[in-house]
Design a protein around this motif. Structure first.
Motif, mmCIF file in Angstrom:
data_model
loop_
_atom_site.group_PDB
_atom_site.id
_atom_site.type_symbol
_atom_site.label_atom_id
_atom_site.label_comp_id
_atom_site.label_asym_id
_atom_site.label_seq_id
_atom_site.Cartn_x
_atom_site.Cartn_y
_atom_site.Cartn_z
ATOM 1 N N ARG A 1 0.716 -1.057 -0.116
ATOM 2 C CA ARG A 1 -0.056 0.229 -0.446
ATOM 3 C C ARG A 1 0.832 1.637 -0.060
ATOM 4 O O ARG A 1 0.523 2.403 -0.913
ATOM 5 C CB ARG A 1 -1.293 -0.007 1.499
ATOM 6 N N GLN A 2 2.110 0.917 0.785
ATOM 7 C CA GLN A 2 2.921 2.331 0.324
ATOM 8 C C GLN A 2 3.132 2.419 -0.200
ATOM 9 O O GLN A 2 3.915 3.930 -0.925
ATOM 10 C CB GLN A 2 4.116 2.466 1.724
ATOM 11 N N ASP B 1 -4.753 0.895 -5.083
ATOM 12 C CA ASP B 1 -4.493 0.311 -6.547
ATOM 13 C C ASP B 1 -4.250 -1.282 -5.937
ATOM 14 O O ASP B 1 -4.978 -2.655 -6.410
ATOM 15 C CB ASP B 1 -3.080 0.616 -7.778
ATOM 16 N N VAL B 2 -3.396 -1.287 -4.831
ATOM 17 C CA VAL B 2 -3.440 -2.941 -4.830
ATOM 18 C C VAL B 2 -4.303 -3.587 -4.588
ATOM 19 O O VAL B 2 -4.527 -4.977 -4.477
ATOM 20 C CB VAL B 2 -1.901 -2.488 -3.009
ATOM 21 N N GLU B 3 -4.736 -3.550 -3.540
ATOM 22 C CA GLU B 3 -6.566 -3.616 -3.370
ATOM 23 C C GLU B 3 -7.034 -4.605 -4.095
ATOM 24 O O GLU B 3 -7.176 -5.799 -4.330
ATOM 25 C CB GLU B 3 -7.329 -3.344 -2.431
ATOM 26 N N SER B 4 -6.904 -4.180 -5.778
ATOM 27 C CA SER B 4 -7.707 -4.846 -6.323
ATOM 28 C C SER B 4 -7.415 -5.903 -7.198
ATOM 29 O O SER B 4 -6.756 -6.742 -7.521
ATOM 30 C CB SER B 4 -8.330 -4.040 -7.895
ATOM 31 N N LYS B 5 -5.836 -5.581 -7.046
ATOM 32 C CA LYS B 5 -4.714 -7.231 -7.202
ATOM 33 C C LYS B 5 -3.981 -7.635 -6.433
ATOM 34 O O LYS B 5 -3.409 -8.882 -6.290
ATOM 35 C CB LYS B 5 -3.275 -5.872 -8.070
ATOM 36 N N LEU B 6 -5.014 -7.503 -4.936
ATOM 37 C CA LEU B 6 -4.429 -8.647 -4.183
ATOM 38 C C LEU B 6 -4.599 -10.209 -4.294
ATOM 39 O O LEU B 6 -3.950 -10.844 -4.161
ATOM 40 C CB LEU B 6 -4.489 -7.839 -2.603
#
Length: 171
Positions: A72-73, A78-83
């Motif tokens: 996230r940092q 955008d990380v949430e959609s790719k996690l």
């Protein structure tokens, strides 16, 4: 492909001395746990290329991303959609990052046209694997300046680039 503790002098070619496939090669495991010794391993290759990289993807598969805060940092929301995709890669496929400890050239010693590479789990830090100080110091002693420590077990292998890309051994 298989890996086992080596008592064999895997020199990166088959016993007949030519470069026909399959052949055995040796490589070295540098455990992140400093209480464990380095381990010489051997693998068997059945096609040209850097086969160790493909083998280690399987070795690095497993675990899940635990340091989502770091992602996230670095990448924001955008990380949430790719996690989910990143976790699938971490768990099922594995991901390998390479660092050239020595680059291949015709004057490479002791083997011409050979490079020596450090292979690490590209997602080791995100999986919260322990720091591998020995692999980090090896990279630094070879003139590399890694931006951050390596996490998890690391491997060292030789790749020959002539007459064609293939794995080589250390004997």
């Amino acid at each position: 492909a298989r890996a086992a503790v080596s008592g064999h002098s895997g020199c990166g070619h088959n016993p007949s001395g030519d470069h026909m496939l399959p052949f055995e090669f040796t490589y070295v495991k540098i455990p992140a746990d400093e209480a464990l010794d380095y381990v010489e391993l051997r693998g068997e290759i059945s096609k040209a290329g850097d086969s160790l990289q493909a083998q280690l993807k399987a070795a690095f598969a497993g675990g899940s991303i635990k340091r989502v805060d770091h992602l996230r940092q670095t990448y924001g929301r955008d990380v949430e959609s790719k996690l989910d995709t990143l976790n699938r890669i971490a768990q099922e496929e594995g991901s390998v990052e390479l660092f050239a400890l020595t680059k291949p050239s015709k004057s490479s010693q002791p083997v011409p046209h050979a490079g020596v590479y450090l292979y690490i789990d590209e997602m080791g830090m995100l999986k919260d694997r322990p720091v591998n100080r020995r692999a980090f110091e090896l990279a630094r002693s070879c003139g590399l300046e890694p931006e951050q420590p390596f996490h998890g077990d690391a491997y060292v292998g030789r790749v020959l680039v002539e007459p064609g890309l293939r794995q080589g051994g250390f004997h």
